[in-house]
Design a protein around this motif. Structure first.
Motif, mmCIF file in Angstrom:
data_model
loop_
_atom_site.group_PDB
_atom_site.id
_atom_site.type_symbol
_atom_site.label_atom_id
_atom_site.label_comp_id
_atom_site.label_asym_id
_atom_site.label_seq_id
_atom_site.Cartn_x
_atom_site.Cartn_y
_atom_site.Cartn_z
ATOM 1 N N LYS A 48 0.836 -1.205 0.000
ATOM 2 C CA LYS A 48 0.000 0.000 0.000
ATOM 3 C C LYS A 48 0.876 1.263 0.000
ATOM 4 O O LYS A 48 2.108 1.173 0.194
ATOM 5 C CB LYS A 48 -0.908 -0.035 1.233
ATOM 6 C CG LYS A 48 -1.903 -1.194 1.217
ATOM 7 C CD LYS A 48 -2.856 -1.076 2.399
ATOM 8 C CE LYS A 48 -3.827 -2.222 2.445
ATOM 9 N NZ LYS A 48 -4.833 -2.042 3.519
ATOM 10 N N TYR A 80 -12.358 -2.536 -3.411
ATOM 11 C CA TYR A 80 -12.844 -2.586 -2.028
ATOM 12 C C TYR A 80 -14.391 -2.567 -1.958
ATOM 13 O O TYR A 80 -14.937 -2.185 -0.920
ATOM 14 C CB TYR A 80 -12.275 -1.408 -1.244
ATOM 15 C CG TYR A 80 -10.851 -1.622 -0.755
ATOM 16 C CD1 TYR A 80 -10.489 -2.783 -0.077
ATOM 17 C CD2 TYR A 80 -9.870 -0.655 -0.952
ATOM 18 C CE1 TYR A 80 -9.189 -2.988 0.376
ATOM 19 C CE2 TYR A 80 -8.562 -0.854 -0.490
ATOM 20 C CZ TYR A 80 -8.240 -2.020 0.168
ATOM 21 O OH TYR A 80 -6.962 -2.227 0.633
ATOM 22 N N HIS A 89 -16.560 -3.424 1.052
ATOM 23 C CA HIS A 89 -16.529 -2.551 2.244
ATOM 24 C C HIS A 89 -17.327 -1.255 2.035
ATOM 25 O O HIS A 89 -17.238 -0.345 2.853
ATOM 26 C CB HIS A 89 -15.078 -2.181 2.580
ATOM 27 C CG HIS A 89 -14.211 -3.358 2.900
ATOM 28 N ND1 HIS A 89 -14.426 -4.157 4.001
ATOM 29 C CD2 HIS A 89 -13.139 -3.890 2.255
ATOM 30 C CE1 HIS A 89 -13.511 -5.122 4.019
ATOM 31 N NE2 HIS A 89 -12.732 -4.991 2.975
ATOM 32 N N PHE A 101 -15.606 3.501 7.276
ATOM 33 C CA PHE A 101 -14.265 3.931 6.890
ATOM 34 C C PHE A 101 -14.008 3.836 5.381
ATOM 35 O O PHE A 101 -12.885 4.029 4.924
ATOM 36 C CB PHE A 101 -13.195 3.129 7.648
ATOM 37 C CG PHE A 101 -13.287 1.630 7.470
ATOM 38 C CD1 PHE A 101 -12.730 1.012 6.360
ATOM 39 C CD2 PHE A 101 -13.933 0.847 8.418
ATOM 40 C CE1 PHE A 101 -12.806 -0.367 6.192
ATOM 41 C CE2 PHE A 101 -14.016 -0.533 8.259
ATOM 42 C CZ PHE A 101 -13.455 -1.144 7.137
ATOM 43 N N GLU A 139 -12.382 6.901 3.703
ATOM 44 C CA GLU A 139 -11.003 7.010 4.177
ATOM 45 C C GLU A 139 -10.100 5.973 3.477
ATOM 46 O O GLU A 139 -8.975 6.255 3.087
ATOM 47 C CB GLU A 139 -11.047 6.739 5.688
ATOM 48 C CG GLU A 139 -9.836 7.108 6.489
ATOM 49 C CD GLU A 139 -10.015 6.649 7.951
ATOM 50 O OE1 GLU A 139 -9.072 6.084 8.512
ATOM 51 O OE2 GLU A 139 -11.129 6.844 8.504
ATOM 52 N N LEU A 140 -10.660 4.765 3.341
ATOM 53 C CA LEU A 140 -9.931 3.666 2.709
ATOM 54 C C LEU A 140 -9.592 3.996 1.254
ATOM 55 O O LEU A 140 -8.455 3.830 0.801
ATOM 56 C CB LEU A 140 -10.802 2.408 2.805
ATOM 57 C CG LEU A 140 -10.290 1.085 2.267
ATOM 58 C CD1 LEU A 140 -8.998 0.680 2.941
ATOM 59 C CD2 LEU A 140 -11.358 -0.011 2.484
ATOM 60 N N THR A 171 -5.115 -8.020 10.319
ATOM 61 C CA THR A 171 -5.413 -6.754 9.633
ATOM 62 C C THR A 171 -4.984 -5.557 10.468
ATOM 63 O O THR A 171 -4.410 -4.601 9.965
ATOM 64 C CB THR A 171 -6.930 -6.661 9.334
ATOM 65 O OG1 THR A 171 -7.290 -7.786 8.534
ATOM 66 C CG2 THR A 171 -7.276 -5.383 8.603
ATOM 67 N N ARG A 219 2.837 -7.019 9.017
ATOM 68 C CA ARG A 219 2.147 -5.942 9.750
ATOM 69 C C ARG A 219 2.639 -5.853 11.192
ATOM 70 O O ARG A 219 2.707 -4.772 11.770
ATOM 71 C CB ARG A 219 0.643 -6.168 9.702
ATOM 72 C CG ARG A 219 0.054 -5.908 8.310
ATOM 73 C CD ARG A 219 -1.318 -6.504 8.209
ATOM 74 N NE ARG A 219 -2.012 -6.170 6.981
ATOM 75 C CZ ARG A 219 -3.043 -6.864 6.515
ATOM 76 N NH1 ARG A 219 -3.483 -7.923 7.180
ATOM 77 N NH2 ARG A 219 -3.639 -6.506 5.407
ATOM 78 N N VAL A 271 -4.579 0.470 11.717
ATOM 79 C CA VAL A 271 -5.361 -0.432 10.858
ATOM 80 C C VAL A 271 -5.555 0.139 9.458
ATOM 81 O O VAL A 271 -5.618 -0.604 8.477
ATOM 82 C CB VAL A 271 -6.719 -0.797 11.520
ATOM 83 C CG1 VAL A 271 -7.663 0.398 11.588
ATOM 84 C CG2 VAL A 271 -7.380 -1.956 10.806
ATOM 85 N N GLY A 272 -5.651 1.461 9.352
ATOM 86 C CA GLY A 272 -5.838 2.085 8.038
ATOM 87 C C GLY A 272 -4.569 2.001 7.211
ATOM 88 O O GLY A 272 -4.612 1.750 6.006
ATOM 89 N N ASN A 282 -1.846 -0.192 7.001
ATOM 90 C CA ASN A 282 -1.326 -1.498 7.456
ATOM 91 C C ASN A 282 -0.439 -2.181 6.415
ATOM 92 O O ASN A 282 -0.372 -3.396 6.320
ATOM 93 C CB ASN A 282 -2.481 -2.405 7.915
ATOM 94 C CG ASN A 282 -3.442 -2.735 6.802
ATOM 95 O OD1 ASN A 282 -3.317 -2.208 5.691
ATOM 96 N ND2 ASN A 282 -4.393 -3.612 7.070
ATOM 97 N N HIS A 323 -1.923 -5.410 1.383
ATOM 98 C CA HIS A 323 -3.221 -6.072 1.201
ATOM 99 C C HIS A 323 -2.975 -7.436 0.570
ATOM 100 O O HIS A 323 -2.081 -7.581 -0.266
ATOM 101 C CB HIS A 323 -4.114 -5.251 0.260
ATOM 102 C CG HIS A 323 -5.318 -6.010 -0.197
ATOM 103 N ND1 HIS A 323 -6.476 -6.076 0.536
ATOM 104 C CD2 HIS A 323 -5.515 -6.801 -1.290
ATOM 105 C CE1 HIS A 323 -7.335 -6.859 -0.097
ATOM 106 N NE2 HIS A 323 -6.782 -7.309 -1.199
HETATM 107 P P1 CMP Z 1 -7.167 -4.681 3.643
HETATM 108 O O1 CMP Z 1 -6.694 -6.060 3.851
HETATM 109 O O2 CMP Z 1 -6.574 -3.898 2.521
HETATM 110 O O3 CMP Z 1 -8.743 -4.733 3.428
HETATM 111 C C1 CMP Z 1 -9.624 -3.722 3.856
HETATM 112 C C2 CMP Z 1 -8.916 -2.627 4.583
HETATM 113 O O4 CMP Z 1 -9.744 -1.768 5.333
HETATM 114 C C3 CMP Z 1 -8.015 -3.231 5.621
HETATM 115 O O5 CMP Z 1 -6.925 -3.856 4.988
HETATM 116 C C4 CMP Z 1 -7.673 -2.034 6.479
HETATM 117 O O6 CMP Z 1 -6.515 -1.340 6.038
HETATM 118 C C5 CMP Z 1 -8.896 -1.151 6.279
HETATM 119 N N1 CMP Z 1 -9.621 -0.981 7.536
HETATM 120 C C6 CMP Z 1 -10.189 -1.948 8.270
HETATM 121 N N2 CMP Z 1 -10.771 -1.404 9.369
HETATM 122 C C7 CMP Z 1 -10.539 -0.058 9.303
HETATM 123 C C8 CMP Z 1 -10.879 1.037 10.129
HETATM 124 N N3 CMP Z 1 -11.578 0.858 11.259
HETATM 125 N N4 CMP Z 1 -10.483 2.267 9.761
HETATM 126 C C9 CMP Z 1 -9.777 2.451 8.600
HETATM 127 N N5 CMP Z 1 -9.437 1.431 7.769
HETATM 128 C C10 CMP Z 1 -9.819 0.207 8.122
#
Ligand code: CMP
Length: 143
Positions: A9, A49, A52, A57, A60-61, A91, A102, A109-110, A112, A115
Motif C-alpha cells: 500500500k 474494495y 466494504h 471507513f 477514508e480507505l 489486519t 504488519r 489499521v488504516g 497497514n 493487502h
Molecule cells: P485490507 O486487507 O486492505 O482490506 C480492507 C482494509 O480496510 C483493511 O486492509 C484495512 O486497512 C482497512 N480498515 C479496516 N478497518 C478499518 C478502520 N476501522 N479504519 C480504517 N481502515 C480500516
C-alpha cells in the motif's frame, strides 16, 4: 498452482518496504508472476474494495489507497493465499504477531502496509481487476 493478489500500500511504498516485502515471499519459496508500480484510480479502488462500501471507513480507505503509488503483485505457489495471509499478520497491526509484515512494520489499521486476497474467489477477482492475462509470466520448471 494457486495464485494470489498482494499489494504494497502507499504507506509501505513510501517507507521503502517494497524490497523487504518482495524478499520475504521470495525467500519463502513463492514465485512472483506479475508486478507493477501504479497509482490506483478512485474507480478501481471502489471496485477493489466494493465489499466494504457500507463501512464507515470506506471513504477514508479509498482516499488512502489512491493517495500515492502502490506495488501490485501476483504470487504463485502451493497454498499461497492462506500462507501469504499468515505472513502478513492480522489486519490490525496492533494484533499482528512479531515476525509478520504488519507486526513488524505496521502501526494503524488504516495504514497497514499490505493487502492480500482472503480467499480463492477474491484472488481470482482481484487479479482480474489489476492485471491482464498477458501481464503474468510462466516459469519453466528447472527443479
Ligand atoms: P485490507 O486487507 O486492505 O482490506 C480492507 C482494509 O480496510 C483493511 O486492509 C484495512 O486497512 C482497512 N480498515 C479496516 N478497518 C478499518 C478502520 N476501522 N479504519 C480504517 N481502515 C480500516
Amino acid at each position: 498452482m494457486e495464485k494470489t493478489f498482494l499489494m504494497v500500500k502507499p504507506d509501505g511504498v513510501q517507507r521503502n518496504l517494497i524490497g523487504e516485502i518482495v524478499s520475504r515471499f521470495e525467500k519463502k519459496g513463492f514465485q512472483l508472476v506479475g508486478g507493477k508500480l501504479m497509482v490506483i484510480s478512485r474507480e478501481l479502488a471502489e471496485e477493489h474494495y466494493g465489499e466494504h462500501k457500507e463501512r464507515p471507513f470506506f471513504g477514508e480507505l479509498v482516499d488512502f489507497i489512491t493517495s500515492g503509488p502502490v506495488f501490485a503483485m501476483v504470487w504463485e505457489g502451493e497454498n499461497v493465499i492462506a500462507t501469504a495471509r499468515q505472513m502478513m499478520g492480522s489486519t490490525n497491526p496492533k494484533d499482528a504477531a512479531p515476525g509478520t509484515i504488519r507486526g513488524d512494520f505496521g502501526v494503524t489499521v488504516g495504514k497497514n502496509i499490505i493487502h492480500g486476497s482472503d480467499s480463492p474467489e477474491s484472488a481470482v477477482r482481484e487479479i482480474g481487476i489489476f492485471f491482464n492475462e498477458n501481464e503474468l509470466v510462466e516459469y519453466k520448471k528447472l527443479m
